[in-house]
Motif scaffolding. Structure first.
Motif, PDB file in Angstrom:
ATOM      1  N   PRO A 141      55.580 -56.109  -1.809  1.00  0.00           N
ATOM      2  CA  PRO A 141      56.006 -56.081  -3.115  1.00  0.00           C
ATOM      3  C   PRO A 141      54.761 -56.427  -4.362  1.00  0.00           C
ATOM      4  CG  PRO A 141      57.499 -57.055  -1.976  1.00  0.00           C
ATOM      5  CD  PRO A 141      56.459 -56.762  -1.299  1.00  0.00           C
ATOM      6  N   ASP A 142      53.823 -57.817  -3.733  1.00  0.00           N
ATOM      7  CA  ASP A 142      52.720 -58.046  -4.389  1.00  0.00           C
ATOM      8  C   ASP A 142      51.702 -57.069  -4.754  1.00  0.00           C
ATOM      9  OD1 ASP A 142      51.917 -58.410  -2.082  1.00  0.00           O
ATOM     10  OD2 ASP A 142      50.989 -60.113  -2.052  1.00  0.00           O
ATOM     11  N   ALA A 143      51.512 -56.380  -3.635  1.00  0.00           N
ATOM     12  CA  ALA A 143      50.575 -55.156  -3.868  1.00  0.00           C
ATOM     13  C   ALA A 143      50.908 -54.271  -4.745  1.00  0.00           C
ATOM     14  CB  ALA A 143      50.306 -54.551  -2.465  1.00  0.00           C
ATOM     15  N   ILE A 144      52.303 -53.989  -4.994  1.00  0.00           N
ATOM     16  CA  ILE A 144      52.735 -52.602  -5.800  1.00  0.00           C
ATOM     17  C   ILE A 144      52.477 -53.143  -7.233  1.00  0.00           C
ATOM     18  CG2 ILE A 144      54.943 -51.787  -6.622  1.00  0.00           C
ATOM     19  CD1 ILE A 144      55.996 -51.646  -3.680  1.00  0.00           C
ATOM     20  N   GLU A 145      52.835 -54.482  -7.634  1.00  0.00           N
ATOM     21  CA  GLU A 145      52.390 -54.904  -8.796  1.00  0.00           C
ATOM     22  C   GLU A 145      51.049 -54.670  -9.457  1.00  0.00           C
ATOM     23  OE1 GLU A 145      52.709 -59.042 -11.668  1.00  0.00           O
ATOM     24  OE2 GLU A 145      53.658 -58.775  -9.376  1.00  0.00           O
ATOM     25  N   ILE A 146      50.176 -54.848  -8.595  1.00  0.00           N
ATOM     26  CA  ILE A 146      48.686 -54.542  -8.907  1.00  0.00           C
ATOM     27  C   ILE A 146      48.342 -53.319  -8.838  1.00  0.00           C
ATOM     28  CG2 ILE A 146      46.642 -54.887  -8.040  1.00  0.00           C
ATOM     29  CD1 ILE A 146      47.365 -57.445  -6.696  1.00  0.00           C
ATOM     30  N   VAL A 197      48.145 -44.784   1.997  1.00  0.00           N
ATOM     31  CA  VAL A 197      49.323 -45.274   1.505  1.00  0.00           C
ATOM     32  C   VAL A 197      49.065 -45.480  -0.165  1.00  0.00           C
ATOM     33  CG1 VAL A 197      50.943 -47.239   1.273  1.00  0.00           C
ATOM     34  CG2 VAL A 197      50.145 -46.517   3.428  1.00  0.00           C
ATOM     35  N   VAL A 198      47.884 -46.125  -0.320  1.00  0.00           N
ATOM     36  CA  VAL A 198      47.430 -46.342  -1.782  1.00  0.00           C
ATOM     37  C   VAL A 198      47.251 -44.947  -2.666  1.00  0.00           C
ATOM     38  CG1 VAL A 198      45.579 -47.347  -3.325  1.00  0.00           C
ATOM     39  CG2 VAL A 198      46.650 -48.574  -1.363  1.00  0.00           C
ATOM     40  N   TYR A 199      46.520 -44.106  -1.804  1.00  0.00           N
ATOM     41  CA  TYR A 199      46.600 -42.855  -2.761  1.00  0.00           C
ATOM     42  C   TYR A 199      47.661 -42.029  -2.885  1.00  0.00           C
ATOM     43  CZ  TYR A 199      44.576 -37.706  -2.757  1.00  0.00           C
ATOM     44  OH  TYR A 199      44.412 -36.529  -3.282  1.00  0.00           O
ATOM     45  N   ARG A 201      36.996 -41.431 -12.639  1.00  0.00           N
ATOM     46  CA  ARG A 201      37.331 -40.883 -11.427  1.00  0.00           C
ATOM     47  C   ARG A 201      36.905 -42.028 -10.481  1.00  0.00           C
ATOM     48  NH1 ARG A 201      37.013 -35.591 -10.357  1.00  0.00           N
ATOM     49  NH2 ARG A 201      36.413 -35.827  -8.254  1.00  0.00           N
ATOM     50  N   ALA A 202      37.482 -42.063  -9.215  1.00  0.00           N
ATOM     51  CA  ALA A 202      37.448 -43.231  -8.111  1.00  0.00           C
ATOM     52  C   ALA A 202      37.934 -42.883  -6.806  1.00  0.00           C
ATOM     53  CB  ALA A 202      38.528 -44.327  -8.612  1.00  0.00           C
ATOM     54  N   GLU A 203      37.171 -43.525  -6.026  1.00  0.00           N
ATOM     55  CA  GLU A 203      37.302 -43.508  -4.343  1.00  0.00           C
ATOM     56  C   GLU A 203      38.324 -44.246  -4.253  1.00  0.00           C
ATOM     57  OE1 GLU A 203      34.679 -43.402  -0.261  1.00  0.00           O
ATOM     58  OE2 GLU A 203      34.551 -44.713  -1.796  1.00  0.00           O
ATOM     59  N   VAL A 204      39.302 -43.821  -3.021  1.00  0.00           N
ATOM     60  CA  VAL A 204      40.406 -44.608  -2.413  1.00  0.00           C
ATOM     61  C   VAL A 204      39.933 -45.113  -1.079  1.00  0.00           C
ATOM     62  CG1 VAL A 204      42.636 -45.045  -2.048  1.00  0.00           C
ATOM     63  CG2 VAL A 204      42.205 -43.518  -3.767  1.00  0.00           C
ATOM     64  N   ALA A 205      39.769 -46.429  -0.934  1.00  0.00           N
ATOM     65  CA  ALA A 205      38.812 -46.918   0.367  1.00  0.00           C
ATOM     66  C   ALA A 205      39.739 -47.860   0.941  1.00  0.00           C
ATOM     67  CB  ALA A 205      37.659 -47.272   0.152  1.00  0.00           C
ATOM     68  N   LEU A 235      41.314 -54.358  -6.798  1.00  0.00           N
ATOM     69  CA  LEU A 235      42.588 -53.896  -6.196  1.00  0.00           C
ATOM     70  C   LEU A 235      42.625 -55.410  -5.363  1.00  0.00           C
ATOM     71  CD1 LEU A 235      42.968 -50.304  -5.510  1.00  0.00           C
ATOM     72  CD2 LEU A 235      43.982 -51.672  -7.339  1.00  0.00           C
ATOM     73  N   ARG A 236      41.942 -56.366  -5.577  1.00  0.00           N
ATOM     74  CA  ARG A 236      41.997 -57.330  -4.615  1.00  0.00           C
ATOM     75  C   ARG A 236      43.506 -57.821  -4.702  1.00  0.00           C
ATOM     76  NH1 ARG A 236      36.119 -60.679  -5.493  1.00  0.00           N
ATOM     77  NH2 ARG A 236      34.976 -58.919  -4.672  1.00  0.00           N
ATOM     78  N   GLY A 237      44.192 -58.149  -3.849  1.00  0.00           N
ATOM     79  CA  GLY A 237      45.618 -58.424  -3.976  1.00  0.00           C
ATOM     80  C   GLY A 237      46.334 -57.369  -3.196  1.00  0.00           C
TER      81      GLY A 237
END
Length: 366
Positions: free
Chosen positions: A269-274, A315-317, A289-293, A255-257
């Motif tokens: 906006p650039d984060a939403i595309e990623i 926010v990402v979760y 499965r993944a951890e949101v950090a 999720l770099r970016g």
């Protein structure tokens, strides 16, 4: 008489030439039986009489049929009831039908044939009657109506005029001499049946529809969920994590970016595309499965940065779950504050402002 023959020939030729183009129709041979009444030409000095006919025919196009028919009639003479008179003949008749797709089909008929006659003629010398026998051409034209009673029987009603080119007719003066007539005309009213022979023709088998070959967008030969058009890695092994281009992806989600503005927890906006790409990877790998950090830079106190990192993780979760990722597959959201920087910057402004450190990560936990 020549004019009569020419007119009859033209009628028959016109009907056959005007036949419709061949198509599917009942072209079985059939037999016919006809009974009717022959209204004799008055100049023959014969009574009107019943007549009968039998024939064999075939529908040669959807609108034209041709029959060969034998007819017979035996009228009484008006000169002397003791004298016999009979006539029989053969004809080839063409019928042009209209309204071919209906159970009731009107038609016109025309034909050419040969009529034979045999009659007794009273002699003037009282030595007994003499006989007059002979044959001659005949032409017929008329109208009719054919009805379809069933697949096995059709019925025809017909009214026709037959010209008999008999130029040796007996004079009405009963003297046995020939008169000057070159033909006689009879009116024929009849009803008949048409019985097809054999079974109905088999219905044509419709051609199989042409199925267009599937395009690459409809095919997924390796079963990885990416159609052949977009699959840049055909033959991917089953069970691998597959990206949107059909190629295997590492068992991690980068999720770099997905970075944040200074002191903010709102997605750019650039984060939403990623994040949309991450959603596709998770959907294609339903067991992952993944951890949101969430993380912050080194500016500010740890007590301030810890809740900020948690808000960023939240926010990402929330974005992932709102876009179809089951919350049971996600752990967290977890905030790590400033404890895991990717860049070791000073903790003083402005050098501590590291966008690389202000980030959110998905840590795969398979």
């Amino acid at each position: 008489m020549k004019k009569t023959i020419l007119a009859a020939a033209l009628l028959g030729g016109t009907m056959i030439a005007g036949a419709a183009a061949a198509q599917d129709f009942d072209n079985r041979w059939y037999v016919t039986g006809t009974a009717g009444y022959n209204f004799q030409d008055n100049d023959r000095n014969t009574e009107d009489t019943p007549f009968g006919a039998i024939g064999l025919g075939k529908q040669i196009t959807p609108s034209v049929a041709v029959d060969v028919e034998l007819n017979y009639q035996n009228p009484a003479t008006t000169r002397n009831s003791d004298l016999y008179w009979h006539q029989y003949g053969i004809s080839v008749d063409a019928r042009k039908f209209f309204m071919n797709d209906k159970n009731w089909r009107p038609y016109v008929v025309g034909g050419l044939g040969y009529q034979y006659h045999s009659e007794e003629v009273a002699a003037l010398d009282n030595n007994g009657p003499t006989h007059r026998k002979g044959g001659n051409l005949a032409a017929k034209a008329g109208i009719g109506l054919e009805s379809r009673a069933s697949d096995r029987v059709r019925v025809r009603t017909e009214l026709a005029y037959r010209v008999d080119m008999d130029d040796e007719g007996v004079s009405p003066n009963f003297d046995g001499s020939a008169d000057d007539k070159d033909s006689f005309g009879d009116l024929l009213a009849s009803i008949g049946v048409v019985v097809p022979l054999g079974a109905l023709p088999a219905a044509p088998v419709p051609e199989a529809p042409v199925v267009a070959a599937p395009s690459c967008s409809d095919l997924d030969d390796d079963g990885d969920g990416v159609n052949n058009c977009n699959d840049k890695c055909p033959g991917s092994a089953a069970g691998q994590a597959i990206g949107a281009d059909g190629c295997p992806v590492p068992v991690s989600i980068d999720l770099r970016g997905v970075n944040f503005d200074f002191d903010k927890d709102t997605l750019r906006p650039d984060a939403i595309e990623i994040l949309n790409q991450a959603v596709e990877v998770l959907k294609r790998n339903p067991t992952m499965r993944a951890e949101v950090a969430g993380h912050t830079d080194l500016c500010g106190s740890d007590s301030y940065n810890q809740p900020l990192s948690e808000r960023r993780a939240r926010v990402v979760y929330d974005y992932l779950t709102a876009n179809g990722i089951d919350a049971a597959r996600l752990s967290g959201p977890t905030g790590y504050g400033e404890s895991r920087p990717l860049e070791n910057t000073p903790q003083t402004l402005p050098a501590c402002k590291s966008e690389t450190n202000r980030r959110t990560e998905l840590n795969v936990q398979n």
